[in-house]
Design an enzyme around this catalytic site. Structure first.
Site, mmCIF file in Angstrom:
data_model
loop_
_atom_site.group_PDB
_atom_site.id
_atom_site.type_symbol
_atom_site.label_atom_id
_atom_site.label_comp_id
_atom_site.label_asym_id
_atom_site.label_seq_id
_atom_site.Cartn_x
_atom_site.Cartn_y
_atom_site.Cartn_z
ATOM 1 C CB ILE A 63 -0.963 -0.020 1.215
ATOM 2 C CG1 ILE A 63 -1.834 1.236 1.235
ATOM 3 C CG2 ILE A 63 -0.225 -0.179 2.519
ATOM 4 C CD1 ILE A 63 -2.906 1.202 2.325
ATOM 5 C CB SER A 64 1.222 4.102 -2.250
ATOM 6 O OG SER A 64 1.271 3.334 -3.411
ATOM 7 C CD GLN A 65 6.124 8.287 1.312
ATOM 8 O OE1 GLN A 65 6.592 8.017 0.217
ATOM 9 N NE2 GLN A 65 6.639 9.190 2.108
#
Lengths: 810, 246
Positions: free
Chosen positions: B95-97
């Site tokens: 899951i992206s930053q």
């Protein structure tokens, strides 16, 4: 008491230990990434240093039962070679998370601790033997070195025969065989029963070997592809050059077309994916009569040169799965020469998947050559209309252990000059790279091209260069002649149709740059123009990445880091600045710092225990001399070994076999030198032997530094076997003398203060680890020549530090 | 009789404790979310970006405030849910930053009428954020387990305008094309031509480029009214490679 040291088991043990070091590098390069493999194994080698400290502190109790301790060490070595790796690969270390999540450092620490054990046990066994047979130190050391030489060539051979995970078992078995031999060499009681028991264990291991499985990080390309339904591995091949995994994706086609134009409409045909060490995808494309399906190959930036003339003779460097050859065939090139380093991938395309690839490399138009590109070009005298290097990534030389890191001889100044020399008039050299923003390698390549042209005497390099880019890839063209108006027109059409940008072409203006794939500033155009102009040096100094061309003396094309930029990058860490950090370099620095800190601890600790031991008579030798001498000999030995090994790569022209052969040669001849030094000690004192050796080493090193270039160019076009023989003849005298300083000093130490032997061994062990890392760092910044000079200086200082008795001889 | 009352009482106490703990937890999560937003805002201010913005679209920040990120990460990662970093979600995906998610959402420049296509649902966090801002989101995930998980999660949390399907995203989602906005988070060697054709003229495509844990750049693809394509390569960080003027 047995009078002969257990030479055979020591030889086998050392062979196993070095083979294990190299094998671990291979294994970790597959399950993790090469740079972390380097760090992990480098630090694990501190096991040698730790053994020195432990044996030093517990010497009395360990020596009182020498043969049992020796055999126990061998047993533990054998067990832990396999067990440590199995444990280490279950630790969920994820390299990429390390700056986000500090727990990763703990995992890294755990891996390192677990892997230290086998080296610790091996080193302890050798150290104990030095102490037990202190009159035969030189001979024992000879067995150690020769064993290591056998191990380094043995593992390369083993990696051809079996998969790396099976080779692991073989090393464990080697340790057990060494134990078996030790039982007989020591003539222990009930050796027959012991032997049978060991043989039974060995048999079990052989049966278990094929069932060991590698747990590859889920973030590597291969593992990611396997997550897609219907994708599976259908073939694997292993060699020291890498583990090749072929995947077939039945439901979701691979559609691998890197750098494809945004305007392209044709999808690639069916493909098989070939991963090297679970990453670096190359594809084998299905070839049938419908050549229209290959039109996507014309939609990549690497296709540009085919639009600038009718090329009759093309050289493809780094054939891989064959996409570049297909591109040449699509453009109907009648004569294609291809070079590929890994024979196994050629076999996959030509034989195993012959029907699929339509025997791509076995075609009458295609001549496939297995080997190194520079070797081939130097030997063959052919000239080409086009030499194509497309998306050729740095080759990971993990089968060279810690003796190589990131050296790249494909993109050095000398390499580019060689390529340009092999172009026909008006021929092109085309190099395609992945784009990194902010620009790094593309501009560095441009700078290298400019300089290569200038060195060849070209007054206006700006008229011979063209640089285009898509959002993913850049293609640099270097023409053997001036770019014409016709060429420029063709380039403009090519780029316009594909929405590629012209980053540089002779006579273009800034407005023409940065139009389809827009960057905040026209970085590439401005960079190219600055590198061609008078303010070139100023630009290089001001650029926040290192764009100085790589040379054969400093072959680090992928090194961009500048210390001056570090603080800025660190501030931007959380804000998307991570990719700006050059991981390879930072890891090297981190490894060095950790190794230094641990060494200080490991060296000082035994001293503390020695101080407490006041019952013993006072030492007759200065401790400071001991630590400095053995530290320096550790540093200098590896500096010279690593630096000359790199020089011999250029001569023998193969990134892996060159290192294995020269490494083996160094170790074996050094072993012979060590063996012979014992005979010399009948006529001379230890000190005299060491001093004479050091003087010879210094003379030979400096001589080679100057003369090697000439010797290499004389033999450059000779057959491989002649070059190997030359290399061996050159290495022999140097290595022979290099084998003497360490054992003579250790023998001398035995006469002065036997208790210090394990300590000296530990110091040397620590120095070896630091040396490998430091050699790479020094080479990155100053070049290999400097590394050799520093080594010679260290040797000369050692002349005055020889650990002999304090009594004056006058 | 006494023991029953005693056990009733203790189980009541236990239930109350659990309830208060979960209330506390959700309060902690709310606080953590606030801190996450604050840090994103600070970072955006410090790095005046590509289009010379000092702040992201307030509606984007509102969406980030309302979507409970901790619901989109595995339980082992929940305590890191609001830290400004990427997290593993299993199957080799991440899951992206949050900072990158906010930037990408802002770049997409959506409005309440937008129809969005997402290739690479992953945790479905990005889809959830977008769902607060647009008319409908169509998301495709190639890894079966992740796709099913995402579907369940989104329905459980009530994101009704997100439609997820499992499959090959290369050909987009023909039935619902064309789209105003397309976001491609699934790795691919090139931009699939069918996706480009499913983008409306005047539409935008955003593609994060880089490895799982490190976004190197954001690629913004603009399809102009005449169908021509222009890309912008945006570094998500304020970094100029030259010192001084050039």
């Amino acid at each position: 008491m047995r009078t002969h040291p257990p030479y055979l088991s020591i030889t086998l043990l050392s062979a196993g230990s070095l083979a294990y070091e190299i094998l671990l590098m291979r294994l970790f390069s597959i399950i993790q990434w090469h740079h972390f493999a380097y760090m992990i194994i480098g630090l694990a080698l501190l096991g040698y240093g730790i053994s020195g400290s432990v044996v030093s502190i517990f010497q009395k109790s360990l020596m009182s039962r020498y043969s049992q301790t020796y055999m126990a060490s061998l047993l533990l070595f054998s067990i832990f070679t396999v067990v440590s790796f199995l444990m280490a690969q279950t630790i969920p270390f994820n390299a990429e998370e390390i700056l986000w999540d500090w727990h990763q450092s703990i995992y890294l620490l755990a891996i390192f601790l677990v892997l230290t054990l086998p080296f610790f046990f091996a080193a302890s066994a050798i150290c104990l033997t030095f102490m037990q047979y202190s009159t035969q130190i030189s001979r024992v050391y000879a067995a150690d070195l020769i064993g290591a030489g056998i191990g380094s060539i043995g593992i390369v051979y083993l990696l051809f025969l079996m998969f790396p995970q099976s080779a692991l078992m073989v090393i464990g078995i080697t340790g057990l065989i060494a134990l078996l031999i030790a039982a007989w060499e020591f003539q222990i009681a009930r050796r027959l029963q012991t032997s049978l028991a060991l043989i039974a264990v060995i048999a079990v291991c052989i049966i278990a070997a094929p069932y060991l499985e590698l747990q590859i990080s889920p973030y590597k390309g291969l593992e990611q592809s396997l997550k897609i339904t219907g994708t599976q591995i259908i073939e694997q091949r292993s060699s020291p050059l890498g583990l090749l995994s072929v995947i077939e994706s039945k439901q979701v086609p691979l559609r691998h077309a890197p750098g494809l134009s945004l305007n392209a409409t044709q999808e690639p045909p069916a493909q098989l994916g070939v991963f090297t060490d679970a990453d670096s995808l190359s594809v084998i494309t299905q070839l049938n009569e419908d050549s229209k399906r290959l039109s996507y190959l014309d939609q990549m930036s690497s296709a540009l040169p085919y639009h600038l003339g009718d090329h009759k003779r093309v050289l493809i460097v780094g054939a891989g799965g064959g996409s570049d050859i297909l591109q040449a065939r699509f453009h109907q090139v009648p004569n294609i020469d291809a070079i590929e380093l890994n024979p196994q991938i050629v076999e996959l395309v030509n034989n195993r998947f012959r029907a699929f690839s339509n025997a791509l490399y076995d075609n009458k138009n295609v001549n496939m050559h297995i080997g190194d590109a520079r070797d081939y070009l130097r030997v063959s005298e052919d000239n080409y209309d086009l030499i194509q290097l497309a998306l050729l990534d740095t080759f990971n030389a993990s089968a060279s252990g810690l003796y190589a890191l990131n050296e790249n001889y494909l993109y050095t100044l000398e390499a580019l000059q060689l390529y340009i020399n092999r172009l026909k008039p008006d021929g092109y050299l085309a190099i395609t790279r992945w784009i990194k923003i902010p620009p790094r390698d593309t501009l560095k390549l441009f700078a290298t091209a400019v300089q290569a042209l200038k060195i060849s005497g070209i007054k206006s390099p700006e008229k011979r260069l063209v640089l285009i880019r898509s959002w993913q890839t850049s293609t640099l063209l270097i023409k053997n002649g001036e770019v014409s108006e016709q060429d420029i027109s063709a380039i403009k059409t090519f780029c316009h149709d594909r929405s590629f940008d012209i980053a540089y072409a002779p006579g273009m203006t800034e407005q023409q740059a940065n139009r389809y794939n827009i960057l905040k500033h026209p970085f590439f155009y401005k960079g190219a123009v600055s590198l061609l102009g008078e303010k070139r040096q100023q630009y290089l100094d001001q650029y926040k990445f290192n764009l100085e061309p790589a040379t054969d003396n400093r072959p680090y094309f992928n090194h961009f880091f500048k210390w001056s930029t570090l603080s800025e990058i660190m501030q931007l860490r959380g804000k998307g600045g991570m990719p700006l950090i050059e991981w390879g370099y930072i890891i090297l620095i981190a490894t060095l710092i950790i190794a230094l800190l641990m060494s200080v601890l490991l060296i000082l600790l035994p001293l503390y225990f020695l101080q407490r031991d006041r019952a013993e008579p006072a030492s007759k030798v200065k401790r400071l001399y001991v630590v400095l001498y053995f530290f320096m000999v550790g540093l200098a030995f590896l500096f010279i070994e690593i630096a000359f090994m790199q020089k011999f790569i250029l001569f023998l022209h193969h990134p892996i076999y060159a290192i294995s052969i020269t490494l083996t040669a160094f170790l074996v001849f050094a072993g012979l030198g060590s063996y012979y030094s014992k005979s010399l000690c009948r006529y001379y004192s230890n000190r005299q032997v060491a001093s004479m050796a050091i003087i010879m080493i210094s003379i030979l090193s400096l001589l080679y530094l100057v003369a090697l270039e000439h010797i290499f160019s004389y033999f450059a076009t000779a057959a491989v076997s002649i070059r190997m023989l030359t290399a061996l003849l050159l290495i022999a005298p140097l290595a022979f003398f290099m084998g003497m300083p360490f054992p003579s000093a250790l023998s001398s130490l035995d006469k002065c203060d036997t208790r210090l032997i394990p300590w000296a061994w530990g110091v040397n062990g620590c120095a070896s680890v630091i040396s490998a890392v430091l050699a790479s760092l020094l080479a990155i910044h100053f070049g290999f020549a400097t590394v050799i000079v520093i080594a010679v200086m260290l040797y000369i200082i050692m002349l005055f530090l020889f650990p002999a008795e304090k009594i004056a001889r006058e | 009789m006494n023991t029953m009352t005693y056990s009733c009482r203790s189980s009541l106490v236990l239930i109350l404790m659990l309830l208060s703990m979960s209330a506390m937890a959700s309060e902690e999560y709310a606080v953590a979310r606030e801190n996450m937003l604050k840090s994103i805002k600070e970072q955006v201010e410090e790095t005046s970006l590509y289009i010379n913005k000092q702040a992201l679209n307030p509606q984007v920040m509102q969406a980030m405030a309302r979507v409970p990120r901790h619901e989109f990460v595995p339980s082992s990662q929940k305590r890191f849910a609001y830290e400004n970093r990427p997290l593993p979600i299993g199957h080799g995906q991440t899951i992206s930053q949050p900072y990158i998610v906010a930037l990408m959402t802002d770049l997409l420049n959506v409005n309440s009428k937008s129809k969005v296509l997402e290739i690479g649902t992953g945790s479905a966090y990005q889809a959830a954020i977008l769902s607060k801002l647009v008319d409908s989101v169509y998301s495709i995930e190639i890894i079966k387990a992740l796709g099913e998980q995402a579907e369940q999660r989104l329905s459980r949390l009530g994101y009704d305008n997100v439609h997820v399907k499992t499959g090959d995203g290369y050909y987009g989602w023909e039935e619902h094309a064309p789209f105003d906005v397309i976001i491609v988070t699934a790795a691919s060697s090139h931009i699939p031509p069918p996706l480009i054709s499913q983008l409306k003229p005047g539409g935008r495509m955003v593609i994060p480029v880089g490895s799982r844990f490190m976004t190197q750049e954001l690629l913004l693809v603009n399809k102009q009214e005449d169908g021509k394509l222009i890309t912008r390569q945006i570094l998500p960080v304020m970094f100029v490679p030259l010192t001084g003027d050039h």
